[in-house]
Write an enzyme that holds these catalytic residues in place. Structure first.
Site, PDB file in Angstrom:
ATOM      1  N   TYR A  29      44.866  39.951  38.177  1.00 37.99           N
ATOM      2  CA  TYR A  29      45.480  40.888  37.226  1.00 37.99           C
ATOM      3  C   TYR A  29      44.968  40.706  35.786  1.00 37.99           C
ATOM      4  O   TYR A  29      44.544  41.662  35.152  1.00 37.99           O
ATOM      5  CB  TYR A  29      46.999  40.717  37.175  1.00 37.99           C
ATOM      6  N   ALA A  49      42.397  39.027  34.514  1.00 43.93           N
ATOM      7  CA  ALA A  49      40.952  39.201  34.341  1.00 43.93           C
ATOM      8  C   ALA A  49      40.570  40.682  34.388  1.00 43.93           C
ATOM      9  O   ALA A  49      39.764  41.152  33.572  1.00 43.93           O
ATOM     10  CB  ALA A  49      40.207  38.432  35.432  1.00 43.93           C
ATOM     11  N   HIS A  95      55.458  71.306  42.261  1.00 44.94           N
ATOM     12  CA  HIS A  95      54.010  71.509  42.315  1.00 44.94           C
ATOM     13  C   HIS A  95      53.469  71.674  40.906  1.00 44.94           C
ATOM     14  O   HIS A  95      54.101  72.361  40.098  1.00 44.94           O
ATOM     15  CB  HIS A  95      53.719  72.773  43.135  1.00 44.94           C
TER      16      HIS A  95
HETATM   17  N1  NAD Z   1      50.291  44.086  35.628  1.00 45.92           N
HETATM   18  C1  NAD Z   1      50.943  42.989  35.944  1.00 45.92           C
HETATM   19  O1  NAD Z   1      52.010  43.011  36.534  1.00 45.92           O
HETATM   20  C2  NAD Z   1      50.368  41.664  35.558  1.00 45.92           C
HETATM   21  C3  NAD Z   1      49.312  41.591  34.651  1.00 45.92           C
HETATM   22  C4  NAD Z   1      48.821  40.345  34.311  1.00 45.92           C
HETATM   23  C5  NAD Z   1      49.401  39.200  34.849  1.00 45.92           C
HETATM   24  N2  NAD Z   1      50.439  39.307  35.710  1.00 45.92           N
HETATM   25  C6  NAD Z   1      51.064  38.113  36.291  1.00 45.92           C
HETATM   26  O2  NAD Z   1      50.547  36.959  35.685  1.00 45.92           O
HETATM   27  C7  NAD Z   1      50.169  36.013  36.659  1.00 45.92           C
HETATM   28  C8  NAD Z   1      48.889  35.366  36.250  1.00 45.92           C
HETATM   29  O3  NAD Z   1      47.791  36.266  36.429  1.00 45.92           O
HETATM   30  P1  NAD Z   1      46.306  35.730  36.510  1.00 45.92           P
HETATM   31  O4  NAD Z   1      45.425  36.884  36.772  1.00 45.92           O
HETATM   32  O5  NAD Z   1      46.021  34.860  35.340  1.00 45.92           O
HETATM   33  O6  NAD Z   1      46.381  34.709  37.699  1.00 45.92           O
HETATM   34  P2  NAD Z   1      46.340  34.831  39.284  1.00 45.92           P
HETATM   35  O7  NAD Z   1      46.932  33.578  39.751  1.00 45.92           O
HETATM   36  O8  NAD Z   1      46.877  36.119  39.763  1.00 45.92           O
HETATM   37  O9  NAD Z   1      44.779  34.847  39.599  1.00 45.92           O
HETATM   38  C9  NAD Z   1      43.898  33.848  39.207  1.00 45.92           C
HETATM   39  C10 NAD Z   1      42.542  34.173  39.799  1.00 45.92           C
HETATM   40  O10 NAD Z   1      41.599  33.231  39.328  1.00 45.92           O
HETATM   41  C11 NAD Z   1      40.803  32.794  40.415  1.00 45.92           C
HETATM   42  N3  NAD Z   1      40.338  31.454  40.077  1.00 45.92           N
HETATM   43  C12 NAD Z   1      41.055  30.301  40.060  1.00 45.92           C
HETATM   44  N4  NAD Z   1      40.272  29.282  39.642  1.00 45.92           N
HETATM   45  C13 NAD Z   1      39.054  29.813  39.376  1.00 45.92           C
HETATM   46  C14 NAD Z   1      37.833  29.277  38.884  1.00 45.92           C
HETATM   47  N5  NAD Z   1      37.727  27.975  38.559  1.00 45.92           N
HETATM   48  N6  NAD Z   1      36.775  30.099  38.733  1.00 45.92           N
HETATM   49  C15 NAD Z   1      36.898  31.429  39.035  1.00 45.92           C
HETATM   50  N7  NAD Z   1      38.020  31.987  39.494  1.00 45.92           N
HETATM   51  C16 NAD Z   1      39.099  31.194  39.652  1.00 45.92           C
HETATM   52  C17 NAD Z   1      41.732  32.856  41.614  1.00 45.92           C
HETATM   53  O11 NAD Z   1      41.014  32.940  42.821  1.00 45.92           O
HETATM   54  C18 NAD Z   1      42.542  34.115  41.324  1.00 45.92           C
HETATM   55  O12 NAD Z   1      41.923  35.269  41.808  1.00 45.92           O
HETATM   56  C19 NAD Z   1      50.033  36.744  37.965  1.00 45.92           C
HETATM   57  O13 NAD Z   1      50.649  35.982  38.973  1.00 45.92           O
HETATM   58  C20 NAD Z   1      50.728  38.050  37.772  1.00 45.92           C
HETATM   59  O14 NAD Z   1      51.914  38.055  38.537  1.00 45.92           O
HETATM   60  C21 NAD Z   1      50.926  40.527  36.069  1.00 45.92           C
END
Ligand code: NAD
Ligand code: FAD
Length: 461
Positions: A184, A186, A445
């Site tokens: 999310y 990223a 619609h």
């Molecule tokens: N629109 C929304 O609702 C929204 C938006 C942003 C964040 N969030 C919340 O915030 C939380 C955190 O989000 P997030 O995106 O930071 O974390 P996340 O935990 O969702 O994802 C982290 C990602 O980083 C990857 N990763 C981990 N270590 C890595 C590395 N060393 N190198 C490359 N990739 C690596 C993982 O595989 C994963 O895909 C989420 O759980 C989400 O619920 C929600």
């Protein structure tokens, strides 16, 4: 020692409304906040990102205005304005919360860091307090949230990396932004900065973006971002980072091969860790898991009687609306004998890329794992009248329907208003309205919602 009926630690999306409700019930309530009231959502998360994403969407519309026959001659992004607009919105929301907390009878806000001193006692430490406050209460609600997790990559402590918090204050658009992570944070921030003018490279360790979603969802999201110009690498693990004069070098193993990438900026978006260390939970009987998240049962009770954990700090799902719902669950169980459980509740969410990804209920992978008999209704966005008329044809609507009783089990919608549209299906699921009933329902619609008729008609073919 000041005695309260309840102490709330952290003024996030669960703690703040709970504080107001307890105080309204006549409980003498304390709420402790170490940074800004409103927590992550208001100050670092939903509010600032969605405010800036709105600016990026305008930039993208202007860039592609020819598609609608509107010809613009160049444009530039006023980044100090974009950041200032975001700051104004955040401040307005934060000030609103501050005022509400200040004006609530029976409620005292302490600014400082809460630290347990015993099973039901807490001290509040903070530079501005002048004196240390000692508080005690029979009921304690922990709502301390999370903070960015920085993986232990060689050299990471020697480079000026950005997090989802610090990047939002950059008043110059990063020229070349390398992002670690492909979920999310990223993807929302990656597309935001891409549209404001950055070149963006994503390095995701897993084999697909959004590893919890079905592969067809992940592929469409990847394609749409790549078409906009984002460079995306999956199966990509950074092994070392270093700083040179004007750039940051990231060495990574990508699809098994070592590569070095250069960028002006590095954003670490690899997940979040709980804010539990400062609490000194060993002074009470609250247990955490191996990652530091507080262990709770389905009523959000911790291992210590009278102490609850709400929001991201209990391991999530990490969404604002879930933290908010946590407070309702705890409150109704305490005051209305509601017997609510986290096991029964719905989990909607929306990723605010453009187009959005709206989600509710089971994915195909989850339904298969559960061994449920289901059929899949799918409609591409280029078959949705509203999408064609407005020029937003990327994506699809997908719903899982129970094979025998036609109830809706889950949905994924990639589309302009995917989050809003999925809420329509969420309501149907809550009310037990079947796919057949939605197929035959009258929608105005030409709304996006009207396409739900066609979506479920596809099951008849
Ligand atoms: N629109 C929304 O609702 C929204 C938006 C942003 C964040 N969030 C919340 O915030 C939380 C955190 O989000 P997030 O995106 O930071 O974390 P996340 O935990 O969702 O994802 C982290 C990602 O980083 C990857 N990763 C981990 N270590 C890595 C590395 N060393 N190198 C490359 N990739 C690596 C993982 O595989 C994963 O895909 C989420 O759980 C989400 O619920 C929600
Ligand atoms: C960039 C980004 C974008 C996001 N976008 C969305 C989105 O669009 N939609 C969505 O639903 N979710 C989104 N989220 C997730 C959402 O922000 C969180 O799930 C939500 O804010 C969690 O709230 P919470 O109540 O658990 O705690 P938080 O809001 O994190 O609040 C915890 C508070 O506790 C305070 N605190 C911590 N320790 C102590 C202590 N010892 N003493 C006193 N105070 C303490 C902290 O300072 C903080 O203010 C996003 C997150 C990020 C990072």
């Amino acid at each position: 020692m000041q005695k309260f009926d309840a102490i709330i630690i952290g003024s996030g999306q669960g703690g703040t409304p709970l504080a107001g409700k307890l105080a309204a019930k006549g409980w003498k309530t304390a709420i402790i906040e170490q940074r800004y009231v409103g927590g992550t959502c208001i100050n670092d998360g939903c509010t600032p990102t969605k405010a800036m994403i709105a600016c990026a969407e305008v930039a993208n519309t202007v860039l592609h205005s020819n598609r609608w026959g509107v010809h613009c001659v160049g444009f530039n992004v006023d980044m100090p304005f974009v950041v200032g607009r975001k700051n104004n919105i955040v401040e307005e929301f934060r000030n609103g919360i501050n005022t509400r907390l200040d004006e609530t009878p029976n409620l005292t806000l302490f600014m400082g860091t809460a630290v347990f001193t015993g099973p039901k006692s807490i001290k509040v430490m903070g530079e501005e307090l002048g004196e240390e406050h000692k508080l005690a209460a029979e009921y304690i609600f922990i709502n301390t949230g999370t903070t960015p997790y920085i993986p232990p990559i060689k050299g990471i402590d020697k480079v000026p990396y950005l997090t989802s918090t610090t990047i939002l204050d950059q008043v110059v658009v990063p020229k070349e932004l390398i992002i670690l992570g492909g979920s999310y944070v990223a993807l929302e921030l990656g597309q935001l900065y891409l549209r404001l003018g950055s070149s963006v490279i994503i390095l995701e360790a897993a084999s697909q973006l959004l590893s919890k979603e079905d592969p067809d969802v992940s592929v469409v999201i990847r394609n749409m971002l790549e078409q906009e110009g984002m460079q995306i690498h999956t199966n990509a693990s950074a092994t070392e980072v270093s700083k040179t004069d004007n750039s940051i070098a990231v060495t990574a193993t990508i699809e098994g091969k070592p590569q070095t990438l250069q960028g002006t900026h590095l954003l670490v978006a690899t997940g979040r860790k709980p804010q539990t260390a400062a609490l000194e939970l060993h002074k009470t009987n609250v247990l955490t898991n191996d990652k530091g998240f507080i262990q709770v049962n389905e009523k959000l009770e911790t291992s210590a009687p009278g102490i609850y954990a709400l929001g991201d700090v209990n391991g999530g799902p990490a969404f604002t609306h879930i933290s908010y719902n946590d407070h309702l669950l705890v409150y109704k169980n305490l005051f209305e004998s509601a017997n609510l459980s986290t096991k029964d509740r719905q989990l909607p969410y929306c990723m605010f890329t453009d187009p959005q990804l709206g989600r509710i209920g089971l994915s195909e992978q989850a339904a298969l794992k559960k061994g449920l008999p289901f059929k899949v209704a799918k409609l591409p966005m280029n078959k949705v009248a509203r999408a064609v008329e407005t020029g937003h044809i990327t994506g699809f609507i997908k719903a899982l329907v129970h094979e025998y009783d036609n109830t809706i089990l889950g949905a994924a919608i990639i589309g302009k208003e995917g989050g809003e549209l999925v809420s329509v299906l969420q309501m149907a699921m809550l009310g037990g309205i079947t796919a057949t009933q939605v197929r035959d329902m009258i929608f105005a619609h030409p709304l996006y919602a009207e396409s739900l008729n066609n979506l479920f008609m596809s099951l008849d073919q």
